[in-house]
Design a protein around this motif. Structure first.
Motif, PDB file in Angstrom:
ATOM      1  N   PRO A  38       0.827  -1.215   0.000  1.00 19.07           N
ATOM      2  CA  PRO A  38       0.000   0.000   0.000  1.00 19.07           C
ATOM      3  C   PRO A  38       0.858   1.260   0.000  1.00 19.07           C
ATOM      4  N   TYR A  39       0.337   2.301  -0.625  1.00 22.14           N
ATOM      5  CA  TYR A  39       0.980   3.611  -0.614  1.00 22.14           C
ATOM      6  C   TYR A  39      -0.131   4.647  -0.538  1.00 22.14           C
ATOM      7  N   SER A  40      -0.064   5.505   0.478  1.00 17.40           N
ATOM      8  CA  SER A  40      -1.180   6.440   0.676  1.00 17.40           C
ATOM      9  C   SER A  40      -0.697   7.855   0.967  1.00 17.40           C
ATOM     10  N   ILE A  41      -1.489   8.794   0.490  1.00 19.94           N
ATOM     11  CA  ILE A  41      -1.307  10.220   0.779  1.00 19.94           C
ATOM     12  C   ILE A  41      -2.674  10.800   1.097  1.00 19.94           C
ATOM     13  N   VAL A  42      -2.743  11.631   2.126  1.00 20.73           N
ATOM     14  CA  VAL A  42      -3.958  12.418   2.360  1.00 20.73           C
ATOM     15  C   VAL A  42      -3.649  13.848   1.921  1.00 20.73           C
ATOM     16  N   ILE A  43      -4.541  14.422   1.150  1.00 19.51           N
ATOM     17  CA  ILE A  43      -4.290  15.756   0.614  1.00 19.51           C
ATOM     18  C   ILE A  43      -4.334  16.785   1.746  1.00 19.51           C
ATOM     19  N   PRO A  44      -3.397  17.726   1.802  1.00 21.54           N
ATOM     20  CA  PRO A  44      -3.560  18.828   2.758  1.00 21.54           C
ATOM     21  C   PRO A  44      -4.851  19.562   2.405  1.00 21.54           C
ATOM     22  N   ASP A  64       0.484  14.493  -6.899  1.00 17.69           N
ATOM     23  CA  ASP A  64      -0.042  13.712  -8.021  1.00 17.69           C
ATOM     24  C   ASP A  64       1.085  12.978  -8.741  1.00 17.69           C
ATOM     25  N   MET A  65       2.242  13.631  -8.876  1.00 18.09           N
ATOM     26  CA  MET A  65       3.393  12.971  -9.495  1.00 18.09           C
ATOM     27  C   MET A  65       3.785  11.718  -8.717  1.00 18.09           C
ATOM     28  N   ILE A  66       3.836  11.857  -7.390  1.00 19.46           N
ATOM     29  CA  ILE A  66       4.212  10.716  -6.544  1.00 19.46           C
ATOM     30  C   ILE A  66       3.185   9.603  -6.692  1.00 19.46           C
ATOM     31  N   ILE A  67       1.913   9.972  -6.574  1.00 17.79           N
ATOM     32  CA  ILE A  67       0.832   8.980  -6.624  1.00 17.79           C
ATOM     33  C   ILE A  67       0.768   8.282  -7.974  1.00 17.79           C
ATOM     34  N   ARG A  68       0.867   9.045  -9.062  1.00 11.80           N
ATOM     35  CA  ARG A  68       0.775   8.434 -10.388  1.00 11.80           C
ATOM     36  C   ARG A  68       1.935   7.463 -10.624  1.00 11.80           C
ATOM     37  N   GLN A  69       3.136   7.842 -10.193  1.00  9.55           N
ATOM     38  CA  GLN A  69       4.261   6.920 -10.388  1.00  9.55           C
ATOM     39  C   GLN A  69       4.074   5.653  -9.562  1.00  9.55           C
ATOM     40  N   LYS A  70       3.684   5.797  -8.302  1.00  9.95           N
ATOM     41  CA  LYS A  70       3.503   4.617  -7.448  1.00  9.95           C
ATOM     42  C   LYS A  70       2.391   3.722  -7.981  1.00  9.95           C
ATOM     43  N   ARG A  71       1.335   4.323  -8.495  1.00  5.62           N
ATOM     44  CA  ARG A  71       0.234   3.530  -9.067  1.00  5.62           C
ATOM     45  C   ARG A  71       0.745   2.723 -10.257  1.00  5.62           C
ATOM     46  N   MET A  72       1.530   3.371 -11.124  1.00  2.51           N
ATOM     47  CA  MET A  72       2.077   2.689 -12.292  1.00  2.51           C
ATOM     48  C   MET A  72       3.089   1.605 -11.894  1.00  2.51           C
ATOM     49  N   GLN A  73       3.730   1.784 -10.732  1.00  3.14           N
ATOM     50  CA  GLN A  73       4.707   0.796 -10.266  1.00  3.14           C
ATOM     51  C   GLN A  73       4.053  -0.392  -9.567  1.00  3.14           C
ATOM     52  N   GLY A  74       2.723  -0.398  -9.523  1.00  6.11           N
ATOM     53  CA  GLY A  74       2.026  -1.557  -8.991  1.00  6.11           C
ATOM     54  C   GLY A  74       1.657  -1.491  -7.525  1.00  6.11           C
ATOM     55  N   TYR A  75       1.876  -0.344  -6.883  1.00  4.79           N
ATOM     56  CA  TYR A  75       1.456  -0.180  -5.490  1.00  4.79           C
ATOM     57  C   TYR A  75      -0.070  -0.109  -5.418  1.00  4.79           C
ATOM     58  N   ASP A  76      -0.619  -0.498  -4.277  1.00  5.73           N
ATOM     59  CA  ASP A  76      -2.041  -0.312  -4.003  1.00  5.73           C
ATOM     60  C   ASP A  76      -2.191   1.107  -3.453  1.00  5.73           C
ATOM     61  N   VAL A  77      -2.532   2.035  -4.344  1.00  6.19           N
ATOM     62  CA  VAL A  77      -2.412   3.463  -4.062  1.00  6.19           C
ATOM     63  C   VAL A  77      -3.739   4.083  -3.633  1.00  6.19           C
ATOM     64  N   LEU A  78      -3.667   4.863  -2.558  1.00 12.95           N
ATOM     65  CA  LEU A  78      -4.815   5.684  -2.141  1.00 12.95           C
ATOM     66  C   LEU A  78      -4.360   7.123  -1.988  1.00 12.95           C
ATOM     67  N   TRP A  79      -5.001   8.010  -2.738  1.00 15.79           N
ATOM     68  CA  TRP A  79      -4.831   9.449  -2.516  1.00 15.79           C
ATOM     69  C   TRP A  79      -6.188   9.989  -2.105  1.00 15.79           C
ATOM     70  N   LEU A  80      -6.287  10.347  -0.835  1.00 13.01           N
ATOM     71  CA  LEU A  80      -7.568  10.725  -0.245  1.00 13.01           C
ATOM     72  C   LEU A  80      -7.735  12.243  -0.265  1.00 13.01           C
ATOM     73  N   PRO A  81      -8.811  12.725  -0.911  1.00 15.26           N
ATOM     74  CA  PRO A  81      -9.030  14.173  -0.983  1.00 15.26           C
ATOM     75  C   PRO A  81      -9.928  14.677   0.141  1.00 15.26           C
ATOM     76  N   GLY A  82      -9.968  15.974   0.299  1.00 19.30           N
ATOM     77  CA  GLY A  82     -10.874  16.565   1.281  1.00 19.30           C
ATOM     78  C   GLY A  82     -10.631  18.049   1.431  1.00 19.30           C
ATOM     79  N   THR A  83     -11.484  18.684   2.221  1.00 18.45           N
ATOM     80  CA  THR A  83     -11.392  20.123   2.453  1.00 18.45           C
ATOM     81  C   THR A  83     -11.558  20.422   3.937  1.00 18.45           C
TER      82      THR A  83
END
Length: 886
Positions: A38-44, A64-83
């Motif tokens: 897994p690879y995850s980022i929560v948006i500030p 987005d650069m980090i997330i897109r590369q990790k997704r392409m590298q086969g990680y189970d990627v979560l980028w969680l948005p919010g306000t």
């Protein structure tokens, strides 16, 4: 099915509808592959107070650069948005809007006012979504959060209740901004600073000890702009490092007009360079003095009523308006011999945005978090394997210094918008009840009207968004702790520090493994962007003109981690030009592919020429370097490598060298060349996709490909079989010769269309073999009448020349050049080579360098020196030859 590429790169056409297609294809969600890491980022979470600015665009681009590369590298990627509900900022915006309508929040009442704020939130969340779509950010909207969501509110209440029950949350007095006319607390954003006429009043504070003197006088001199607060003085402070006053610390002075004895204390707050280096401390009337008072356990004496008239602590001035009292006290100070002088000044003073009156700093009862144990826990954790890695490392010092010098955190705000404090006061007994839910006999209780500081809920963001306090939540178990946080250095104390201690306290784990710190976006003159300067740049305006990919390229490659960057339309235009180069090169490749099918492999090696071996080796090195640099968040450096490879290696050399084969009659060679062109272009697009998602997707879908989207395509990997040092060495030599002839043509103003004789003298068998084996490239790039290569080549009397490693190049151009000019040019080259040799000799003559530098670095310097010496010998020989033939 391949999409058609337009003849010209048009970012608006390329980007139109693409984001919605990605959403429709559902490619931004985690893969759900339990075998994948897994690879995850929560948006500030941006504040719901308006439009996103360039800082947000920078922030989200890097994520987005980090997330897109990790997704392409086969990680189970979560980028969680919010306000973020942004209590103070949002309430102020809504109140300002209401004032334009002639309405206050008090006219509406709390419930209706909060309803108005929700209307505002709905409007601006839509704006933020539209801007996120424009930026192309690949977040999972199904998991979107808002800091006032029910789940997050539950987390906030639990944290408050647990900290309260442990004694880490308490009630106490604190300085707030106070509007004496409206008689209400104000947030910082509701205070407007403007220049006012005022004065520095220099006043004598006599020593208590009748024998004590300082500089021959029985008093010290204190300057104040607010004599009306003097009756609240409880100390005089100096800086502990100020040698002038060390002997005074611990003694006492008499408060003028009042007679009370107050001590002289030492505190770092005092600036020894400002004024006399001595300041009066009035803890109940100044926020800085309040902090000093806390450190020294000073009494807090409030001398004013809520309407800014003087109270019983002001002695005979009780009942006077604050400004009337000031005049009366100054007159009395002068009459009693305490006033030394009055110096008129103009200074910045806070005024109420609501009423326009001058704001008072006022003591008020507030809620606090006891920070020392939480800070100590955070600092101790940095010595464990579960530490947070700061990038760049120097920002850990910023964080640790703040934690080591932290004060208790005031968390209550006198607002209506936010998480209302889960504390109730019994109407009869005054008893305080703090709990997850309201008391059952609610009719006997009244809830605290204040709300929590916005940062209190934001501090829980990495784990509250994952379902905590439900520790069995699938997202919490799978994606927490998160992998990386991306944010600016300006909020390390406000947000990063608070997320770390709250996460450690309530989950026992760090909130994120890495925190990537970027700087601030400044204008072209280096000034911070602000409304007052009118120098802000709307990222949507940039996108409308140049496209998202150009903006993203500028933002990701424009600076090193942690550094500020200057916005530049010139650099944005250069980014667009780079994309246009990629577009045109891609069109050429696609138009020349014939019936080649999609492939994830280059052609069979037995069909390669030197340029194929070279480009595949260079590409292979590029993949390794870009992957390594991106993993280390060095996006500027990886961008430089990508730019050089695409513009120079691929476009200027490989594509040009391919044209001879593509225009030839060898069908097998053409097929191999097409496959290699397709393969290299495919790999370039995959490497570039995290930075330029729109244009790379468009090009990729326009050529033979497997899969539905680059978003989920496989990221390139290093392939040892493609490494070819010999091909890179040969090609480097060939390119050096071609450039040498081109430079001669440029200096002689001889266009490529004019055929010339080319003579290449080399005593190196290896160099001769390289040139003889690639004569077709020389002919294509140099347009010669003849090419002569060998050790016995004689230099013509009238010729221009160039010297490369292991070769001398001569082009007879008697009718085009002046012999004296050519000698002068060669003499200048000789001076340059002398300088290079001298520079290396100094380095190699430095015993420290030779002893401490890596052996490979020293060896490289010696090799360079040998090359320069060889080039200089050939240059000097040519100078002598030309001078002899004049």
């Amino acid at each position: 099915m391949a999409e058609e590429m337009a003849p010209k790169y048009d970012p608006q056409a390329v980007e139109a509808g693409r984001y919605q297609t990605w959403l429709d294809e559902d490619v931004f969600k985690p893969s759900g592959d339990q075998k994948a890491k897994p690879y995850s980022i929560v948006i500030p979470p941006p504040n719901v107070t308006g439009k996103l600015h360039l800082g947000h665009a920078w922030d989200t681009t890097l994520q987005d650069m980090i997330i897109r590369q990790k997704r392409m590298q086969g990680y189970d990627v979560l980028w969680l948005p919010g306000t973020d509900h942004a209590g103070i900022a949002t309430q102020a915006k809504v109140e300002a809007k209401l004032r334009e309508e002639g309405v206050t929040r008090y006219d509406l009442g709390r419930e209706k006012f909060v309803g108005k704020v929700w209307d505002w939130v709905d409007e601006y969340e839509k704006t933020i979504h539209d801007q996120w779509a424009k930026m192309g950010i690949s977040v999972d909207y199904s998991r979107e959060r808002f800091t006032l969501d029910e789940g997050l509110s539950k987390a906030v209440r639990k944290v408050f209740v647990d900290l309260y029950n442990e004694g880490l949350i308490y009630r106490g007095e604190y300085i707030i901004n106070w509007d004496p006319q409206a008689q209400t607390a104000l947030s910082d954003i509701e205070v407007i600073h403007q220049d006012d006429q005022g004065a520095f009043y220099h006043v004598k504070y006599p020593f208590v000890d009748p024998e004590q003197t300082f500089n021959g006088k029985h008093y010290i001199e204190i300057a104040t702009t607010r004599p009306e607060t003097m009756f609240g003085d409880t100390a005089v402070a100096v800086n502990p490092s100020d040698e002038r006053y060390k002997a005074l610390v611990g003694t006492e002075v008499i408060l003028p007009l009042q007679g009370r004895h107050i001590p002289i204390i030492a505190d770092q707050y005092v600036d020894p360079e400002f004024g006399t280096g001595m300041v009066k401390i009035t803890p109940a009337h100044d926020p800085n003095d309040f902090q000093v008072g806390n450190r020294h356990d000073l009494e807090r004496i409030n001398t004013m009523n809520p309407d800014a008239t003087m109270n019983e602590n002001a002695g005979k001035y009780q009942g006077m308006d604050r400004f009337t009292a000031r005049k009366a006290m100054v007159a009395d100070l002068e009459a009693e011999g305490y006033l030394i002088s009055t110096d008129p000044i103009v200074h910045s003073v806070g005024h109420s945005e609501r009423t326009g009156v001058q704001v008072e700093a006022r003591l008020s009862t507030q809620w606090f978090v006891k920070m020392k144990p939480l800070a100590e826990m955070s600092l101790a954790n940095q010595k464990t394997e579960d530490r947070v890695n700061f990038v760049p490392e120097r920002f850990e010092t910023t964080w640790s210094q703040w934690m080591e010098n932290i004060h208790d955190w005031v968390i209550s705000r006198q607002l209506w918008w936010g998480h209302q404090i889960p504390a109730w006061y019994h109407k009869g007994t005054g008893e305080i009840y703090v709990g997850m839910e309201a008391p059952e006999d609610i009719e006997n209780w009244e809830q605290d009207p204040d709300v929590l500081d916005t940062w209190f809920s934001s501090a829980l963001w990495p784990f509250s968004t994952m379902g905590w306090p439900d520790t069995d939540s699938e997202d919490f178990k799978r994606y927490f702790p998160t992998s990386t946080l991306v944010t600016g250095y300006d909020i390390i104390p406000f947000w990063v520090a608070r997320m770390i201690f709250q996460s450690l306290k309530f989950t026992g784990k760090r909130p994120f493994e890495n925190v990537l710190i970027h700087g601030l976006m400044r204008d072209e003159q280096g000034r911070k962007m602000s409304k007052s300067l009118g120098n802000g740049v709307d990222p949507m305006d940039v996108i409308a003109k140049y496209g998202t990919d150009a903006l993203r390229w500028f933002l990701s490659t424009g600076s090193t981690p942690g550094q500020d960057t200057r916005f530049s339309y010139e650099k944005i235009a250069a980014a667009w030009n780079f994309i246009n180069k990629i577009w045109n090169a891609s069109r050429f490749v696609i138009m020349n592919l014939g019936d080649i099918k999609a492939t994830d492999q280059p052609a069979s090696r037995d069909r390669y020429d030197l340029s194929d071996r070279w480009i595949l080796s260079r590409l292979n090195s590029l993949i390794a370097d870009v992957t390594r640099l991106n993993d280390n968040f060095e996006f500027g450096e990886s961008g430089r490598l990508l730019y050089n490879f695409i513009w120079n290696d691929f476009c200027d050399w490989y594509i040009e060298m391919s044209k001879a084969v593509l225009n030839g009659d060898d069908e097998a060679a053409k097929t191999a060349k097409r496959q290699n062109l397709l393969y290299v272009l495919d790999q370039i697009l995959r490497l570039m996709h995290p930075t330029m998602p729109f244009v790379t997707e468009k090009i990729w879908l326009s050529m033979p490909h497997n899969g539905k989207s680059l978003v989920v395509a496989k990221y390139p990997e290093y392939n040892a079989d493609l490494a070819d040092d010999d091909a890179e060495k040969q090609m480097s030599a060939l390119i050096e010769v071609i450039r040498g002839v081109r430079n001669i043509r440029t200096q002689a103003n001889a266009p490529i269309s004019k055929q010339v004789e080319i003579l290449i003298k080399t005593s190196s068998v290896e160099m001769k073999n390289i040139l003889d084996g690639n004569v077709e490239f020389l002919e294509r790039f140099l347009n010669p009448t003849t090419i002569v290569i060998g050790p016995d080549v004689k230099a013509p009397k009238l010729a221009m020349s160039a010297v490369t490693t292991d070769a001398e190049i001569f082009v007879p151009l008697a009718e085009l050049i002046d012999l004296d000019e050519e000698i002068a040019r060669l003499q200048k080259e000789n001076e340059r080579l002398t300088g290079e040799i001298t520079r290396i000799d100094r380095k190699l003559g430095n015993a420290n360098f030779v002893a401490k530098a890596p052996e490979a670095v020293v060896a490289e310097q010696r090799t360079k020196r040998a090359d320069y010496v060889k080039q200089q010998e050939a240059t000097v020989s040519r100078i002598n030859e030309l001078q002899a033939n004049k």
